[in-house]
Design a protein around this motif. Sequence first.
Motif, PDB file in Angstrom:
ATOM      1  N   ARG A 145       0.828  -1.130   0.012  1.00 59.35           N
ATOM      2  CA  ARG A 145       0.128   0.120  -0.033  1.00 59.35           C
ATOM      3  C   ARG A 145       0.921   1.211  -0.197  1.00 59.35           C
ATOM      4  N   ALA A 146       2.062   1.230   0.737  1.00 63.14           N
ATOM      5  CA  ALA A 146       2.771   2.319   0.700  1.00 63.14           C
ATOM      6  C   ALA A 146       3.505   2.602  -0.560  1.00 63.14           C
ATOM      7  N   ALA A 147       3.884   1.518  -1.294  1.00 60.65           N
ATOM      8  CA  ALA A 147       4.413   1.820  -2.686  1.00 60.65           C
ATOM      9  C   ALA A 147       3.512   2.511  -3.372  1.00 60.65           C
ATOM     10  N   ARG A 148       2.191   1.753  -3.633  1.00 58.09           N
ATOM     11  CA  ARG A 148       1.167   2.475  -4.605  1.00 58.09           C
ATOM     12  C   ARG A 148       1.025   3.976  -4.331  1.00 58.09           C
ATOM     13  N   VAL A 149       1.163   4.358  -3.020  1.00 51.88           N
ATOM     14  CA  VAL A 149       0.736   5.643  -2.430  1.00 51.88           C
ATOM     15  C   VAL A 149       1.773   6.548  -2.952  1.00 51.88           C
ATOM     16  N   LEU A 150       2.992   6.123  -2.862  1.00 50.03           N
ATOM     17  CA  LEU A 150       3.999   7.082  -3.175  1.00 50.03           C
ATOM     18  C   LEU A 150       4.331   7.180  -4.765  1.00 50.03           C
ATOM     19  N   LEU A 151       4.147   5.754  -5.343  1.00 51.51           N
ATOM     20  CA  LEU A 151       4.044   5.881  -6.747  1.00 51.51           C
ATOM     21  C   LEU A 151       3.226   6.941  -7.324  1.00 51.51           C
ATOM     22  N   GLN A 152       1.757   6.933  -6.817  1.00 48.38           N
ATOM     23  CA  GLN A 152       0.957   8.032  -7.185  1.00 48.38           C
ATOM     24  C   GLN A 152       1.519   9.273  -6.781  1.00 48.38           C
ATOM     25  N   ALA A 153       2.042   9.491  -5.869  1.00 52.62           N
ATOM     26  CA  ALA A 153       2.626  10.695  -5.745  1.00 52.62           C
ATOM     27  C   ALA A 153       4.051  11.200  -6.328  1.00 52.62           C
ATOM     28  N   PHE A 154       4.131  10.410  -7.307  1.00 52.09           N
ATOM     29  CA  PHE A 154       5.311  10.719  -8.465  1.00 52.09           C
ATOM     30  C   PHE A 154       6.759  10.634  -7.537  1.00 52.09           C
ATOM     31  N   PRO A 187       8.861   7.497  -7.217  1.00 53.77           N
ATOM     32  CA  PRO A 187       9.006   5.952  -7.426  1.00 53.77           C
ATOM     33  C   PRO A 187      10.185   5.484  -6.645  1.00 53.77           C
ATOM     34  N   PHE A 188      11.136   6.366  -6.422  1.00 49.44           N
ATOM     35  CA  PHE A 188      12.298   5.703  -5.691  1.00 49.44           C
ATOM     36  C   PHE A 188      11.993   5.340  -4.192  1.00 49.44           C
ATOM     37  N   ARG A 189      11.386   6.276  -3.629  1.00 50.66           N
ATOM     38  CA  ARG A 189      10.789   5.831  -2.262  1.00 50.66           C
ATOM     39  C   ARG A 189       9.854   4.857  -2.137  1.00 50.66           C
ATOM     40  N   ALA A 190       8.936   4.857  -3.605  1.00 49.24           N
ATOM     41  CA  ALA A 190       8.139   3.658  -3.518  1.00 49.24           C
ATOM     42  C   ALA A 190       8.828   2.380  -3.423  1.00 49.24           C
ATOM     43  N   ALA A 191       9.641   2.094  -4.465  1.00 47.44           N
ATOM     44  CA  ALA A 191      10.581   1.014  -4.850  1.00 47.44           C
ATOM     45  C   ALA A 191      10.963  -0.040  -3.526  1.00 47.44           C
ATOM     46  N   PRO A 192      11.593   0.697  -2.372  1.00 48.39           N
ATOM     47  CA  PRO A 192      11.814  -0.177  -1.555  1.00 48.39           C
ATOM     48  C   PRO A 192      10.693  -0.959  -0.779  1.00 48.39           C
ATOM     49  N   HIS A 193       9.309  -0.381  -0.740  1.00 50.47           N
ATOM     50  CA  HIS A 193       8.210  -0.940  -0.150  1.00 50.47           C
ATOM     51  C   HIS A 193       7.680  -1.944  -1.091  1.00 50.47           C
ATOM     52  N   ALA A 194       7.778  -1.753  -2.399  1.00 46.70           N
ATOM     53  CA  ALA A 194       7.206  -2.720  -3.347  1.00 46.70           C
ATOM     54  C   ALA A 194       8.137  -4.009  -3.035  1.00 46.70           C
ATOM     55  N   LEU A 195       9.499  -3.641  -3.084  1.00 47.31           N
ATOM     56  CA  LEU A 195      10.396  -5.124  -2.972  1.00 47.31           C
ATOM     57  C   LEU A 195      10.219  -6.005  -1.838  1.00 47.31           C
ATOM     58  N   GLU A 196       9.901  -5.024  -0.525  1.00 42.32           N
ATOM     59  CA  GLU A 196       9.680  -5.656   0.745  1.00 42.32           C
ATOM     60  C   GLU A 196       8.322  -6.304   0.667  1.00 42.32           C
ATOM     61  N   ALA A 197       7.363  -5.865  -0.099  1.00 42.95           N
ATOM     62  CA  ALA A 197       6.039  -6.489  -0.101  1.00 42.95           C
ATOM     63  C   ALA A 197       6.058  -7.826  -1.158  1.00 42.95           C
ATOM     64  N   GLN A 198       7.435  -7.894  -1.888  1.00 40.17           N
ATOM     65  CA  GLN A 198       7.729  -9.011  -3.020  1.00 40.17           C
ATOM     66  C   GLN A 198       6.575  -8.814  -3.989  1.00 40.17           C
ATOM     67  N   CYS A 252       8.428   0.611 -10.376  1.00 41.26           N
ATOM     68  CA  CYS A 252       8.913   1.921  -9.585  1.00 41.26           C
ATOM     69  C   CYS A 252      10.257   2.259 -10.063  1.00 41.26           C
ATOM     70  N   LEU A 253      11.262   0.928 -10.167  1.00 40.90           N
ATOM     71  CA  LEU A 253      12.474   1.176 -10.324  1.00 40.90           C
ATOM     72  C   LEU A 253      12.648   1.821 -11.880  1.00 40.90           C
ATOM     73  N   SER A 254      11.950   1.453 -12.682  1.00 40.24           N
ATOM     74  CA  SER A 254      12.032   1.859 -14.130  1.00 40.24           C
ATOM     75  C   SER A 254      11.880   3.497 -14.017  1.00 40.24           C
ATOM     76  N   GLN A 255      10.807   3.834 -13.253  1.00 34.77           N
ATOM     77  CA  GLN A 255      10.692   5.362 -13.368  1.00 34.77           C
ATOM     78  C   GLN A 255      11.588   6.041 -12.569  1.00 34.77           C
ATOM     79  N   ALA A 256      12.246   5.373 -11.618  1.00 35.92           N
ATOM     80  CA  ALA A 256      13.341   6.078 -10.727  1.00 35.92           C
ATOM     81  C   ALA A 256      14.598   5.826 -11.021  1.00 35.92           C
ATOM     82  N   ALA A 257      15.038   4.853 -12.211  1.00 37.56           N
ATOM     83  CA  ALA A 257      16.612   4.808 -12.430  1.00 37.56           C
ATOM     84  C   ALA A 257      17.040   5.969 -12.800  1.00 37.56           C
ATOM     85  N   ASP A 258      16.650   6.840 -13.479  1.00 33.62           N
ATOM     86  CA  ASP A 258      17.213   8.130 -14.137  1.00 33.62           C
ATOM     87  C   ASP A 258      17.757   8.914 -12.810  1.00 33.62           C
ATOM     88  N   ARG A 259      16.853   9.218 -11.950  1.00 37.03           N
ATOM     89  CA  ARG A 259      17.146  10.102 -11.070  1.00 37.03           C
ATOM     90  C   ARG A 259      18.022   9.448  -9.957  1.00 37.03           C
TER      91      ARG A 259
END
Length: 910
Positions: free
Chosen positions: A277-286, A288-299, A307-314
């Motif tokens: 849930r935290a990953a989706r909330v942060l991804l919707q808030a643009f 993605p890098f803050r969202a990625a660890p949550h998505a990984l923790e959720a497997q 998340c990582l695709s959108q965050a990679a460049d930054r």
Amino acid sequence: MSSNGQGWAWAIPRPRLIRAIDQAQGPLVLLRAAAGYGKTVLAAQWAAQRSGVRWLEPGDVLPGGSGDVVFENYRPGDAGLDRALIARLEALEPGARLLLLARAEPSLPIPRWLAEGRATLLEAEDLAFDPDEAAALLGRHAGEHLEQVMQRSEGWPLALRLMAQALERGGTADQIAGRLPPLSDYLEAEVWPALTPAQRRFLLRTAVLEELFPQECDAVLGRSGSARGLRAMQAAGVPLCPPARVGQGYRYPALFRDFLLSKLDETPKERRGLEARAARVLLQAFQPFRAAPHALEAQDWELALTCLSQAADRVYREGQAATLETCLQRFPEDYRERPEFLRIEAYIAWGSGNYAIALSKATRAAQAGDPDLRALALVVVAGVHQAQGRWGEEVATLEAALAAQPRQPLTLGIVRHLLGAAYLRLGRLEEAEATLNQALEGFKPHQPGYASVLGQLALLHLSRGRPRSAAEGLEQAALMQRRLGNLRGEAVVLYNLAIALNQAGMHRRAQGALAQARRLAERVGLTHLLALIARESADTLRDVGEGSVEHYRQALAALEALQASAGLLHAYHGLAVLHRRRGEMAAARRAAEQALRFAASGDPAFVGLVRVHRAMLEGDAQALDPALAGVLKGPNLYYQAQALLYAASRGQDPALRQKALELIEDQGFDHLLREEEDLLAVRLGAEASSLSASTLAAGLELRMLGGLELRAPGGQPSGLRPLALRLLAYLALRRGATVSPEQIAQALWPDSSEDMRPTLQTLVWQLRRALGSGIVLTYGGGYCFDPPYPVWTDVEAFSERLRQGRLAEAVALYQGELLPGVDWAQLERQHLENRYLQALEDLAEQEAGRGSLEAAIALLERVIERDPLAEEAYRRLICWHQQAGHPDAARRVRQEFSRVLEAEFEPGKH
């Protein structure tokens, strides 16, 4: 009664906090912080330095008297206790203190007392150990572990004590970096029981968030009211760090958050749900890098890859490539051939200089059916071509990326930005400008790509040989990148800024830009850029007279390892220039030959310059003429100036030499005259040669009244160019005085916002070369005109004749106003003009006294000609005309004077 703070921390004195208590405003000092912040120990240390301090806690009867009191374990909500404390405060004698120790916000009017100066508040951030106190606690372990311990504990005294104990028992760095079981036991016993079930649920479910913004907490919890809940937690004494500045959220101290997550891990399914849930909330808030660890923790691997695709460049731009790689390692094997996964890996490999891996993975990722993913994969392929000097292939690849028709405006902006930059490298300036302007449409002003495109547009000025304009634009782009936190983009812009500053002759500023670029590139891991920085640093040191072959060898080794052909072209040319300036002509020819091995990878204008330089070294006129013609046809004025200098040093064409000097002066490339002194001394000296020692010993004449001219005895011209001559005049008018470079720059270039010291240094060099090293001396960081041979100036001679009363000679010397048209001379000009007019009037008076009225009249007419409002001169002139028997002339002068006065003071009549 309390234990009076007896315990482990007595060994760590805290004088800064004791001083804060002693110097507190008002009698009440509130020590408010969560458990384990050493409130009791601090109070005990303070009490030990005073006499008669009463130590109390809930249940004790407040005694009478007016001395110091420490009240610990205060809990809000006891109205009777609050009344007793207020009464005790009012009874305190001057200088006495009531120390109130509390975990939660007291039910006393603390905010009002603070505003009235009756109370002082020391909170957790004040009570936290500073590095010196932590080092004292760690003792022999401080040298190795202090930084890690401070970062992990955030100065929390209890945590520091437990870490110190662990180290003393032989604990390792990894052990103190993990969870501390003794701390968990303490929190379980001291903090957790005091919380309500609702508070515990709030803490556990929000612990998945590293930063606690109320809106995000609401979204994760699925209800509103988090802002109120966070404030309530803080007031209740829960370990909670408030926002440090605008834009930041609350957060739990790291060790307390570890405790909460360990309890949440007791229900793994609930934790995974909260993390997703935290990953989706942060991804919707643009984010993605803050969202990625949550998505990984959720497997949730699909969500994590998004998340990582959108965050990679930054992430990569901010120097966190290692973090990105760590995240990728957590994915299952079946995700590793996904095109998006391959693109991210390729991006990391490209930035790290692993071009073979980058090319392999990006080529496989480019087979994707999604046009945006295909375009972004081709961008990495193009990046490899660019790094290795295959600029034609780079352009073709980026044009293919554009042909893939990416749908996302951001992807389109990235491709156009890089394609415009590629056109720029190939000298296709019109295409570059058009493509870069189109690229701006794909970015918003707050995005890093926007600043990067502006930086590339500034480089258009550099490609056209206008380095000062380029530097202005690049400085703005660097500032934008810094504000956006784009470390990679800022490093690239600073490198380009250094090139512009070097071409503008601002070498010291260029060194500063390169140092900043190097720090950022090291942090981000930009191997290719580090090699280019080493090459540009070698050029910079060469141009300030501190260069060495070793600097170029280091740069060449780094560039060879990366197969960076364009960088090798520049580096070998720079080495050839260094050898030639040192008189090592054979080595210079070898380096120039090496440079041309990489001609296919260079900007055509620069390659032309390299060919001109080599032809000069070889004495090859047949190769020189077409190479020079090619450079002169191009747009780069800086390369043209250099090429003309090279060609002029080999040939004897006066027109070519004159063109070189005019272009250098017109475009502000004066530093080339200093840097290429060996060329100037060989050939250009015929037009600007130094005067001989015997000529200088005979003295020079500097005339500044009515014009500006420097001549040797017999009328031999100095050969100085106008700007150098104006500098000489400025200093000569201040003979013997030391003038700072800033004062001179303000006088000679009042409208310039740039650092003109390099240009000033070039002018001083020209003066010394033409007139001897003693013509301008350097004292205390400034310049002084105090030549070792006679230099006669008409200004000094005029003033001296006036002082001696030799008016006729002074008037004869005054051939016109001082330095006509030179703005900085305005005050001196008016002063000398006034003295000249006064000398004319005094001389006229002398002539009239001797009976020479005609001579006196002629002198006064010269006064009126220069000062039509000289009333006294008119009166005397009328009088003398009448005495000389010229009534018509007297009447004419009277009428003219009346007309002048009316025109000046009653302009409406005309």
